[in-house]
Design a protein around this motif. Structure first.
Motif, PDB file in Angstrom:
ATOM      1  N   LYS A  57       0.834  -1.207   0.000  1.00  0.00           N
ATOM      2  CA  LYS A  57       0.000   0.000   0.000  1.00  0.00           C
ATOM      3  C   LYS A  57       0.869   1.256   0.000  1.00  0.00           C
ATOM      4  O   LYS A  57       0.595   2.220  -0.715  1.00  0.00           O
ATOM      5  CB  LYS A  57      -0.910  -0.027   1.227  1.00  0.00           C
ATOM      6  CG  LYS A  57      -2.121   0.838   1.133  1.00  0.00           C
ATOM      7  CD  LYS A  57      -2.999   0.603   2.358  1.00  0.00           C
ATOM      8  CE  LYS A  57      -4.384   1.144   2.128  1.00  0.00           C
ATOM      9  NZ  LYS A  57      -5.253   0.919   3.272  1.00  0.00           N
ATOM     10  N   ASP A  62      -1.717  -2.094  -5.346  1.00  0.00           N
ATOM     11  CA  ASP A  62      -2.994  -2.646  -4.934  1.00  0.00           C
ATOM     12  C   ASP A  62      -2.771  -4.111  -4.572  1.00  0.00           C
ATOM     13  O   ASP A  62      -2.232  -4.877  -5.378  1.00  0.00           O
ATOM     14  CB  ASP A  62      -3.991  -2.518  -6.089  1.00  0.00           C
ATOM     15  CG  ASP A  62      -5.371  -3.028  -5.749  1.00  0.00           C
ATOM     16  OD1 ASP A  62      -5.543  -3.661  -4.683  1.00  0.00           O
ATOM     17  OD2 ASP A  62      -6.282  -2.803  -6.561  1.00  0.00           O
ATOM     18  N   ASP A  64      -4.573  -6.469  -4.604  1.00  0.00           N
ATOM     19  CA  ASP A  64      -5.223  -7.363  -5.564  1.00  0.00           C
ATOM     20  C   ASP A  64      -4.386  -7.587  -6.818  1.00  0.00           C
ATOM     21  O   ASP A  64      -4.702  -8.454  -7.621  1.00  0.00           O
ATOM     22  CB  ASP A  64      -6.597  -6.812  -5.963  1.00  0.00           C
ATOM     23  CG  ASP A  64      -7.562  -6.788  -4.795  1.00  0.00           C
ATOM     24  OD1 ASP A  64      -7.442  -7.666  -3.912  1.00  0.00           O
ATOM     25  OD2 ASP A  64      -8.419  -5.898  -4.748  1.00  0.00           O
TER      26      ASP A  64
END
Length: 140
Positions: A57, A62, A64
């Motif tokens: 972060k 991300d 994901d």
């Protein structure tokens, strides 16, 4: 060498270390990620998982869009043997094809890059070995 995720996972489940009803563990996340994070052991340190997520972060990644995995591929504490798990990890790297691999901690660095690299690399430093870019994150 396994050509797909199903073959790799089935092989891990049949491993001597996992077949006594231990849980076989593959990584998680985006299997086409440009960035792979390698930690030592699944589920043993919640703080380290939070660090991984915070680091990602903090540099604008991300969670994901990365793939997170471990050297150790089962959860039975008495059977941790890095040598027996490294080929599975290598196969994961081949399947994901990351551009950058982030190594979390000294055990991981030594296992992947060798003993000499642990002393010559600084925290957050990038090095290249065998055409792969590694980022070094020593935890302590």
């Amino acid at each position: 060498m396994y050509d797909n995720w199903e073959e790799l996972e089935n092989s891990i489940k049949k491993c001597e270390l996992c077949k006594n009803n231990n849980t076989a563990v593959l990584g998680y996340g985006n299997r086409s990620a440009d960035i792979m994070v390698i930690d030592y052991m699944y589920g043993t340190n919640v703080a380290e998982k939070k660090i991984i997520e915070s680091v990602c972060k903090g540099i604008g990644l991300d969670i994901d869009n990365i793939y997170i995995t471990n050297i150790i591929k089962c959860t039975e504490k008495e059977t941790y043997k890095i040598e027996q798990c490294l080929n599975y990890l290598r196969n994961e790297v081949i399947l994901v094809k990351p551009k950058i691999i982030i190594l979390m901690g000294e055990i991981v660095i030594k296992s992947i890059l060798g003993n000499n690299e642990i002393f010559s690399c600084g925290k957050g430093e990038f090095i290249q070995k065998k055409n792969i870019n590694y980022m070094i994150l020593k935890m302590r």
